[in-house]
Every structure is written in structure tokens, then in C-alpha cells.
Design an enzyme around this catalytic site. Structure first.
Site, PDB file in Angstrom:
ATOM      1  N   PRO A 213       1.205  -1.763  -3.309  1.00 37.64           N
ATOM      2  CG  PRO A 213       0.171  -3.792  -3.890  1.00 37.64           C
ATOM      3  CD  PRO A 213       0.095  -2.305  -4.135  1.00 37.64           C
ATOM      4  N   GLY A 214       3.653  -2.781  -4.125  1.00 36.21           N
ATOM      5  CA  GLY A 214       5.054  -3.057  -4.452  1.00 36.21           C
ATOM      6  C   GLY A 214       5.320  -3.819  -5.742  1.00 36.21           C
ATOM      7  N   GLY A 215       4.357  -3.837  -6.644  1.00 28.36           N
ATOM      8  CA  GLY A 215       4.578  -4.519  -7.932  1.00 28.36           C
ATOM      9  C   GLY A 215       5.774  -3.927  -8.678  1.00 28.36           C
ATOM     10  CG  ASP A 231       2.222   3.928  -1.046  1.00 30.86           C
ATOM     11  OD1 ASP A 231       2.034   3.752  -2.252  1.00 30.86           O
ATOM     12  OD2 ASP A 231       1.275   4.130  -0.231  1.00 30.86           O
ATOM     13  CE  LYS A 298      -7.293   8.012 -11.181  1.00 24.25           C
ATOM     14  NZ  LYS A 298      -7.419   6.641 -11.614  1.00 24.25           N
TER      15      LYS A 298
HETATM   16  C1  LIG Z   1      -1.848   2.379  -8.039  1.00 24.83           C
HETATM   17  S1  LIG Z   1      -1.118   2.292  -6.464  1.00 24.83           S
HETATM   18  C2  LIG Z   1       0.541   1.907  -6.869  1.00 24.83           C
HETATM   19  C3  LIG Z   1       0.765   0.496  -7.235  1.00 24.83           C
HETATM   20  C4  LIG Z   1       2.228   0.160  -7.314  1.00 24.83           C
HETATM   21  N1  LIG Z   1       2.875   0.819  -8.453  1.00 24.83           N
HETATM   22  C5  LIG Z   1       2.481  -1.321  -7.432  1.00 24.83           C
HETATM   23  O1  LIG Z   1       3.096  -1.750  -8.413  1.00 24.83           O
HETATM   24  O2  LIG Z   1       2.080  -2.070  -6.548  1.00 24.83           O
HETATM   25  C6  LIG Z   1      -1.028   3.953  -5.986  1.00 24.83           C
HETATM   26  C7  LIG Z   1      -0.308   4.164  -4.672  1.00 24.83           C
HETATM   27  O3  LIG Z   1      -0.018   5.547  -4.563  1.00 24.83           O
HETATM   28  C8  LIG Z   1      -0.020   5.859  -3.197  1.00 24.83           C
HETATM   29  N2  LIG Z   1      -0.123   7.313  -3.007  1.00 24.83           N
HETATM   30  C9  LIG Z   1      -1.155   8.135  -3.303  1.00 24.83           C
HETATM   31  N3  LIG Z   1      -0.854   9.390  -2.938  1.00 24.83           N
HETATM   32  C10 LIG Z   1       0.392   9.355  -2.414  1.00 24.83           C
HETATM   33  C11 LIG Z   1       1.266  10.343  -1.861  1.00 24.83           C
HETATM   34  N4  LIG Z   1       0.893  11.610  -1.772  1.00 24.83           N
HETATM   35  N5  LIG Z   1       2.490   9.961  -1.429  1.00 24.83           N
HETATM   36  C12 LIG Z   1       2.878   8.665  -1.514  1.00 24.83           C
HETATM   37  N6  LIG Z   1       2.090   7.695  -2.020  1.00 24.83           N
HETATM   38  C13 LIG Z   1       0.868   8.038  -2.451  1.00 24.83           C
HETATM   39  C14 LIG Z   1      -1.220   5.102  -2.655  1.00 24.83           C
HETATM   40  O4  LIG Z   1      -1.093   4.906  -1.258  1.00 24.83           O
HETATM   41  C15 LIG Z   1      -1.142   3.801  -3.451  1.00 24.83           C
HETATM   42  O5  LIG Z   1      -0.491   2.797  -2.703  1.00 24.83           O
END
Ligand SMILES: C[S@@+](CC[C@H](N)C(=O)[O-])C[C@H]1O[C@@H](n2cnc3c(N)ncnc32)[C@H](O)[C@@H]1O
Length: 341
Positions: A213-215, A231, A298
Site C-alpha cells: 500500500p505504499g510504506g 503494483d 524472501k
Molecule cells: C509486501 S507488499 C509491499 C509492501 C510495500 N513495500 C509497502 O511498504 O507498503 C508486496 C506487494 O508486492 C506486490 N506484487 C506482487 N507481485 C507483483 C508483481 N508481479 N508486480 C507488481 N507488484 C507485485 C503485491 O501486490 C503487494 O502489494
């Protein structure tokens, strides 16, 4: 003479840190203090050599290390504080007048004491001031007194914060939750920025892959960068209308960017490292030469060192690894600090 240090990792990662330390300093022995995360390191190598080795080639999974120069038997009652005060009063030639000293105290998890770690600090800070003229501080210290309260033993050691790999007690980095904070994930990037010594004011345009969500985006925006977020998920309503944010609501495989458009690339996609690194590799043309990348990886199948190698191989020589580190805010993952070649 045996040198002793206490090593600390994120829970469940002690075995990997021990593997790394063993590679650096053959012949070290380990003794568990808290299963999976806190352990004593015994070695015949001098403390200076040991600190030099650990700082020089910092193990990925070793979050914090502290020397042990004194062990005291304790009963976990208030009488321990008297024993400790008498020990401190008896010290000589350890501290310089006016030196800034942080007393960092922590205790073994799940063990009950009649006093708190903070109570230990409160007991010895005045003694340190009166006897040695030190200035007690919480941050910005010249040296740290690290005290670890085990079940039956108190471990004491004095060191420079940089020799501990982290200036936080036990490497446990605690940031204050802010009002309206977009996500806790922000702390992960904040810790990476501090740990890797990045000066965000020197960057202009960031690409944030897996941004919702954008942290992470929020931190970059706060520091004055223009951010392009990718995203398929929604960005937090607080960010949606930010003038310096562009959100491509798409999968990272579907976006196209110009050559050398960004000087910072960050990626926090909670996905298989293989898929993530392929997606990032396909977008690397858009990161300027000498640009920085911060990427979380991961750890899925318990072979972290192999995972780092495979991830780097996917980047096909386009990124140079500056440091891989499991941060305090990383759970089943680690963070890479990379530079575009
Ligand atoms: C752990 S969250 C990221 C949190 C983010 N760093 C923050 O600070 O709010 C992982 C994000 O990766 C996105 N994601 C997963 N696979 C993706 C892809 N192939 N392309 C773009 N985003 C992807 C997911 O939708 C999810 O919102």
C-alpha cells in the site's frame, strides 16, 4: 585466554549466522543462550581480531554482537543490583572523563526477574556519572556497556557501537509508529537506509516495484524523491494524490520504462525470489549506471546463501552486491543493497 562474545540473530536464524562466523573464524565454539537467536561465541582469537573479522565481512544473519569481559552469577533478585553496583565501583581505567556511554541492558526471553532491564540501567547510570564522570546517553554514544541477563549469569562487556554491528540494544531497531502511517513495511526501508548508510537526499527519481500500500513510497516521498510505483494493488488513500507519485496499477511484467530513468530502484515484492529477480532483471535498463537498488528477498526453502547466489546470477552481472543483510524488520527474508554496473 578465550575470547567471548554474544551473538544475536532474528529468531530461527542463529544456525546461519553460526555457519557464517565459522567460515570467518575457524575453530569457534557456540553455546546457546536463547534457542535460535542468542548464543555465546567462544574463540582463541583476540577480541580485536574477532571484531575486525565480523565488521570487515559482516555476516548476513548476525544482527548484533557484544563482547563479554565479565560474567556474574545472579539470582534474579534485587540483590543482583548490589553485586553489579559493587563491580562497577571497582572498575578502573575503563572510562574517560566526559565520555558518552550508553548502557544497553536486555534479558533472556521468558525468564522472570525482580527487576527490569531498565532498572539495571537506572541503578548503574548514577554510579558511572559519580565515579567516572561519564555522560549517560541513549543514542550517539562513544561506547556501549552491553549487559545481557541470562537465567543464572549476567554478561558484561564494553565496546564501540560500530563493533557491535548495530547501535541498538541487541540490534533490535525500534522506530516509533507515526500517526497516519501507511504501512509498517516503511520501517523495513528506513532500517535498510540507515544500515546501508544511504543518503536519500542524493537521489531524485525512484522506481518502487511491489509498492502497495505504499510504506516504502511514502518514505521516499517524504525525503523529496519523485516516485514511480508499480503494483496491481491499491496505494493508500493518503498517497494517491501526492504530486510526486505516479502509480502504474499493473504487474511489473507489463510496465515499460525508458533507459536510465531512475537513480534508485526498490523492490519489496513478497514473492518467490526466482520470479522477483527475473522481473527486476527485465527492468534494470531503467536504472542509471551506479544507481542503487534495495531489494528484499524472501527465504522460502531454508537455503539462504544459495538463494542470494541464484538471485545475483539472475541479475546477470548488471548489479553488484554491496551487502546482503537480514534486518531486524525482515521476517522470513533478507535485504540486498546493490549498485548498477
Ligand atoms: C509486501 S507488499 C509491499 C509492501 C510495500 N513495500 C509497502 O511498504 O507498503 C508486496 C506487494 O508486492 C506486490 N506484487 C506482487 N507481485 C507483483 C508483481 N508481479 N508486480 C507488481 N507488484 C507485485 C503485491 O501486490 C503487494 O502489494
Amino acid at each position: 585466554m578465550t575470547t567471548r562474545l554474544i551473538g544475536t540473530t532474528n529468531h530461527g536464524f542463529a544456525q546461519y549466522a553460526q555457519e557464517e562466523i565459522r567460515r570467518l573464524v575457524p575453530g569457534v565454539k557456540f553455546q546457546v543462550l536463547e534457542p535460535g537467536e542468542v548464543f555465546l561465541i567462544h574463540t582463541d582469537v583476540s577480541i580485536e581480531e574477532m571484531q575486525g573479522a565480523l565488521v570487515g565481512q559482516e555476516p548476513i544473519f548476525l544482527r548484533h554482537v557484544q563482547p563479554v569481559t565479565q560474567e556474574m552469577e545472579i539470582m534474579r533478585t534485587r540483590a543482583d543490583l548490589e553485586t553489579l553496583i559493587a563491580f562497577v565501583q571497582g572498575l578502573s581505567g575503563v572510562f574517560a572523563q566526559g565520555e558518552k556511554v550508553a548502557v544497553q541492558v536486555r534479558k533472556a526471553a521468558g525468564v522472570k526477574f525482580e527487576y527490569t532491564p531498565y532498572g539495571v540501567k537506572e541503578a548503574i547510570d548514577p554510579i558511572l556519572m559519580q565515579e567516572f564522570g561519564i555522560e549517560p546517553v541513549v543514542r550517539g554514544e562513544d561506547r556501549v556497556i552491553s549487559i545481557y541477563l541470562g537465567k543464572e549469569v549476567l554478561y558484561w562487556g564494553v565496546s564501540r557501537p560500530q563493533d557491535n554491528l548495530s547501535d541498538w540494544s541487541g540490534g533490535a531497531v525500534r522506530y516509533k509508529q507515526e500517526e497516519g502511517q501507511v504501512s509498517r513495511a516503511k520501517f523495513k526501508l528506513l532500517e535498510a537506509v540507515e544500515r546501508f548508510g544511504l543518503d536519500l537526499s542524493t537521489y531524485e527519481r525512484a522506481l518502487d516495484i511491489g509498492a502497495a500500500p505504499g510504506g516504502w513510497s511514502s518514505l521516499l516521498l517524504e525525503r523529496g524523491l519523485e516516485v514511480t510505483a508499480v503494483d496491481p494493488g491499491d496505494m493508500h488513500p493518503e498517497l494517491v494524490h501526492h504530486p510526486n507519485l505516479v502509480h502504474h496499477k499493473k504487474n511489473a511484467a507489463e510496465v515499460k520504462f525508458e533507459e536510465d530513468a531512475f537513480d534508485l530502484l526498490v523492490c519489496d515484492m513478497s514473492w518467490s525470489p526466482k520470479q522477483m529477480s527475473k522481473l527486476v532483471a527485465d527492468l534494470l535498463h531503467t536504472l542509471k549506471p551506479a544507481g542503487t537498488a534495495i531489494i528484499t528477498v524472501k527465504l522460502m526453502h531454508g537455503k539462504p546463501f544459495q538463494t542470494v547466489k541464484e538471485t545475483m546470477a539472475t541479475f546477470d552481472g548488471k548489479l553488484e552486491l554491496i551487502q546482503a543483510k537480514q534486518l531486524f524488520h525482515n521476517r522470513e527474508e533478507l535485504t540486498l543493497h546493490l549498485r548498477k554496473i
